[in-house]
Write a protein that holds these residues in place. Structure first.
Motif, mmCIF file in Angstrom:
data_model
loop_
_atom_site.group_PDB
_atom_site.id
_atom_site.type_symbol
_atom_site.label_atom_id
_atom_site.label_comp_id
_atom_site.label_asym_id
_atom_site.label_seq_id
_atom_site.Cartn_x
_atom_site.Cartn_y
_atom_site.Cartn_z
ATOM 1 N N PHE A 119 6.881 10.920 16.496
ATOM 2 C CA PHE A 119 6.404 10.537 17.824
ATOM 3 C C PHE A 119 4.901 10.778 18.011
ATOM 4 N N ASP A 120 4.320 11.697 17.230
ATOM 5 C CA ASP A 120 2.902 12.023 17.385
ATOM 6 C C ASP A 120 2.011 11.242 16.429
ATOM 7 N N GLY A 121 2.587 10.279 15.714
ATOM 8 C CA GLY A 121 1.800 9.456 14.810
ATOM 9 C C GLY A 121 1.679 9.992 13.400
ATOM 10 N N SER A 122 2.296 11.150 13.119
ATOM 11 C CA SER A 122 2.280 11.689 11.757
ATOM 12 C C SER A 122 3.373 11.004 10.928
ATOM 13 N N GLU A 123 3.150 10.888 9.622
ATOM 14 C CA GLU A 123 4.073 10.144 8.765
ATOM 15 C C GLU A 123 5.407 10.868 8.607
ATOM 16 N N ILE A 124 6.500 10.129 8.739
ATOM 17 C CA ILE A 124 7.822 10.632 8.346
ATOM 18 C C ILE A 124 7.962 10.478 6.839
ATOM 19 N N ASN A 125 7.474 9.340 6.378
ATOM 20 C CA ASN A 125 7.563 9.015 4.957
ATOM 21 C C ASN A 125 6.406 8.072 4.629
ATOM 22 N N ARG A 126 5.891 8.158 3.435
ATOM 23 C CA ARG A 126 4.802 7.264 3.040
ATOM 24 C C ARG A 126 5.325 5.837 2.908
ATOM 25 N N LEU A 127 4.477 4.894 3.240
ATOM 26 C CA LEU A 127 4.856 3.487 3.117
ATOM 27 C C LEU A 127 5.009 3.115 1.647
ATOM 28 N N SER A 150 7.799 -4.237 11.309
ATOM 29 C CA SER A 150 8.119 -3.237 12.328
ATOM 30 C C SER A 150 8.254 -1.879 11.661
ATOM 31 N N GLY A 151 8.318 -0.835 12.468
ATOM 32 C CA GLY A 151 8.474 0.496 11.916
ATOM 33 C C GLY A 151 8.741 1.512 13.002
ATOM 34 N N VAL A 152 9.202 2.677 12.603
ATOM 35 C CA VAL A 152 9.525 3.741 13.546
ATOM 36 C C VAL A 152 8.237 4.281 14.185
ATOM 37 N N PHE A 153 8.181 4.243 15.493
ATOM 38 C CA PHE A 153 7.038 4.753 16.272
ATOM 39 C C PHE A 153 5.707 4.104 15.886
ATOM 40 N N THR A 154 5.718 2.874 15.447
ATOM 41 C CA THR A 154 4.456 2.219 15.088
ATOM 42 C C THR A 154 3.564 1.875 16.280
ATOM 43 N N PRO A 155 4.063 1.798 17.537
ATOM 44 C CA PRO A 155 3.114 1.650 18.643
ATOM 45 C C PRO A 155 2.188 2.860 18.781
ATOM 46 N N ILE A 156 2.619 4.017 18.270
ATOM 47 C CA ILE A 156 1.777 5.211 18.313
ATOM 48 C C ILE A 156 0.687 5.128 17.252
ATOM 49 N N ASN A 157 1.057 4.627 16.085
ATOM 50 C CA ASN A 157 0.127 4.484 14.971
ATOM 51 C C ASN A 157 0.478 3.190 14.251
ATOM 52 N N ASP A 158 -0.391 2.196 14.341
ATOM 53 C CA ASP A 158 -0.064 0.879 13.785
ATOM 54 C C ASP A 158 -0.578 0.673 12.362
ATOM 55 N N ALA A 159 -1.030 1.749 11.717
ATOM 56 C CA ALA A 159 -1.638 1.611 10.384
ATOM 57 C C ALA A 159 -0.669 1.028 9.361
ATOM 58 N N MET A 160 0.599 1.470 9.396
ATOM 59 C CA MET A 160 1.576 0.958 8.420
ATOM 60 C C MET A 160 1.862 -0.521 8.651
ATOM 61 N N GLU A 161 2.046 -0.906 9.895
ATOM 62 C CA GLU A 161 2.300 -2.323 10.173
ATOM 63 C C GLU A 161 1.115 -3.176 9.735
ATOM 64 N N SER A 162 -0.095 -2.699 9.997
ATOM 65 C CA SER A 162 -1.289 -3.451 9.596
ATOM 66 C C SER A 162 -1.351 -3.588 8.074
ATOM 67 N N ARG A 163 -1.008 -2.522 7.354
ATOM 68 C CA ARG A 163 -1.021 -2.582 5.896
ATOM 69 C C ARG A 163 0.074 -3.515 5.378
ATOM 70 N N MET A 164 1.248 -3.470 5.978
ATOM 71 C CA MET A 164 2.337 -4.370 5.581
ATOM 72 C C MET A 164 1.918 -5.822 5.785
ATOM 73 N N ALA A 165 1.282 -6.109 6.920
ATOM 74 C CA ALA A 165 0.827 -7.472 7.197
ATOM 75 C C ALA A 165 -0.216 -7.912 6.165
#
Length: 519
Positions: A119-127, A150-165
């Motif tokens: 929830f705080d934007g820290s990684e649960i797991n690396r992409l 999409s991803g878990v809590f990505t509105p808090i940190n969109d870095a993973m979604e941006s990298r996936m895109a």
């Protein structure tokens, strides 16, 4: 000067505005190809006003095209979903609750990869970037051109979604990618659903926006045009092509904004009575009250912003029937065939407009066609019309006291009595084109809805960051930086999460940027 257009299921309304002054207005039938109806409406207001198209600096258009297409399951494209969440989220796969008629259009292609945030934007797991690349290769092999990340809590940190895109675009060069963090809010499934809706409309959005451009070109109007969003603000045509889902429910929103302007009332209830339905909603500070719960669109649950509007089957074309239990109104309607099917126009079908004429409080068509109606039947139908509206108004009220009720829309001629629960019933001048006025007067907005940790960065820094992000989104959508202001801030402490977690919602609104800057 600028033009506001609202394309409804029955009528296309247009207004020419000089600042906040309505110079000309028109209500014309919606055409099946939509574009020619827009041309007809705009040409009508320009001819009646005597002004030249060279005087027009911008055009604002509201449309129901995208909502109708998704609800009906038509003109949608196949969509693939890549979700970052493993080892969690496997229990509910993407598109789980989509009805069969939508699945037949969109498909069920999905890929789950390792990743996601707390929830705080820290990684649960690396992409797992390799898994994303493998998914991209399979998507290319299958010929799917529209993808959701999409991803878990990505509105808090969109870095993973941006990298996936980024990976998807490298592997599938022409792919259309929708980031769920740009569409919905915190809840994963509802946010993902909203992004899938958006992705499924990718081809239609290009077609519709291009049709708008072509219509304006035919009229020799060469200025920027904007599309209405469902929060009462505008987005550029390019933004609308990327995010067609943000137009859902923009029609009722335009009407409510227009009603607030015409009546000079910022807090009350608006009933927009059209040809097929009546949309009833609550005004708060001149804007529609936002729905506080998940909203179903086409039987699919979403959590992106939507106005809190209740729709009922009462309109000018609603079919009136006599049954053993009494008079019924709708919910079916003759809609855009009113001029050929209603009795007052020589047709065979008894509609609510026929009742208004027979009762003597509306003068439309040929009254002689309904002169032989039984007065008891007419009175019963009038009672049913008013009872339906009163029940709907009562359902949207949030307090016991009476509140002002503003009637707008072409079907407002159906109402000629006081409304129970209304402190006053207001029928503003030009109420029949309130929707087009609302579109023409709209500003540009941006919104942020995220969770921040006050324990980590403090309250002031969290709110300042949320404000900055909301303003940035408004400017990206076409607002002028200098005119953009914060209009609402909501803080909601989340006691079930640690580290002083607080959900902050911020909305920014500004005037359109200078036209020469946009061109």
């Amino acid at each position: 000067m600028h033009i506001g257009v609202d394309v409804g299921g029955t009528n296309t309304d247009a207004v020419l505005l000089d600042g906040n002054r309505v110079v000309a207005s028109i209500k014309s039938p919606t055409t099946h190809d939509v574009g020619s109806g827009i041309v007809q409406a705009i040409r009508g207001i320009m001819e009646s006003s005597g002004f030249s198209v060279a005087d027009v600096g911008s055009v604002m258009i509201g449309t129901t095209q995208f909502t109708n297409a998704f609800v009906e399951g038509k003109k949608l494209v196949p969509v693939a979903v890549v979700r970052a969440g493993l080892p969690a989220t496997r229990g509910v796969m993407p598109m789980t609750e989509f009805p069969p008629h939508l699945i037949s259009q969109i498909g069920r292609q999905s890929y789950l990869v390792e990743g996601g945030y707390d929830f705080d934007g820290s990684e649960i797991n690396r992409l797992d970037e390799r898994a994303v690349a493998e998914a991209a290769l399979d998507i290319r092999k299958r010929g799917i051109g529209s993808v959701v990340v999409s991803g878990v809590f990505t509105p808090i940190n969109d870095a993973m979604e941006s990298r996936m895109a980024e990976i998807l675009r490298q592997e599938v060069p022409d792919v259309d990618v929708t980031l769920s963090s740009e569409i919905g809010r915190i809840g994963l499934i509802e946010r993902e659903n909203a992004a899938i809706m958006n992705a499924s409309l990718s081809e239609l959005s290009t077609t519709v926006v291009e049709a708008f451009r072509t219509a304006l070109h035919q009229l020799d109007i060469h200025c920027p045009f904007f599309v209405s969003q469902n929060d009462g603000t505008l987005m550029t045509s390019e933004f609308a092509e990327r995010y067609p889902v943000l137009t859902f429910a923009s029609g009722p929103t335009n009407s409510m904004r227009g009603a607030a302007f015409l009546s000079r009332i910022e807090n009350g209830i608006v009933a927009d009575i059209g040809g097929t339905t009546t949309d009833v909603g609550v005004l708060i500070g001149g804007f529609p009250r936002e729905s506080a719960i998940s909203v179903d669109v086409g039987s699919v649950r979403t959590n992106f912003r939507m106005p809190d509007v209740l729709a009922v089957g009462l309109g000018g074309g609603s079919i009136v029937r006599q049954t053993a239990s009494g008079t019924t109104i709708g919910p079916d309607s003759v809609a855009l065939d009113l001029l050929s099917k209603a009795r007052i126009f020589g047709g065979p079908t008894l509609t609510t407009t026929d009742i208004a004429v027979a009762a003597g409080y509306s003068d439309i068509g040929t009254r002689g066609h309904v002169a032989d109606m039984d007065p008891v039947v007419v009175e019963s139908a009038v009672d049913a019309i008013h009872d339906l509206l009163e029940t709907t108004v009562d359902r949207v009220k949030s307090s016991r006291g009476d509140v002002p009720v503003i009637l707008v829309g072409g079907g407002s001629v159906l109402i000629n009595r006081d409304i129970k629960g209304a402190s006053e019933v207001i029928r503003p001048e030009l109420s029949g084109v309130a929707n087009a006025i609302g579109a023409g007067l709209a500003q540009v907005g941006g919104e942020i809805d995220r969770i921040y940790s006050y324990s980590d960065i403090g309250r002031d820094a969290s709110i300042a960051q949320a404000k900055e992000d909301a303003v940035s989104r408004a400017v990206a959508a076409g607002a002028s930086q200098n005119s953009t202001n914060i209009v609402s801030i909501e803080e909601m402490p989340l006691a079930y999460l640690p580290a002083g977690a607080v959900r902050i919602k911020v909305k920014a609104i500004g005037d359109l940027a200078q036209m020469d800057a946009l061109q």
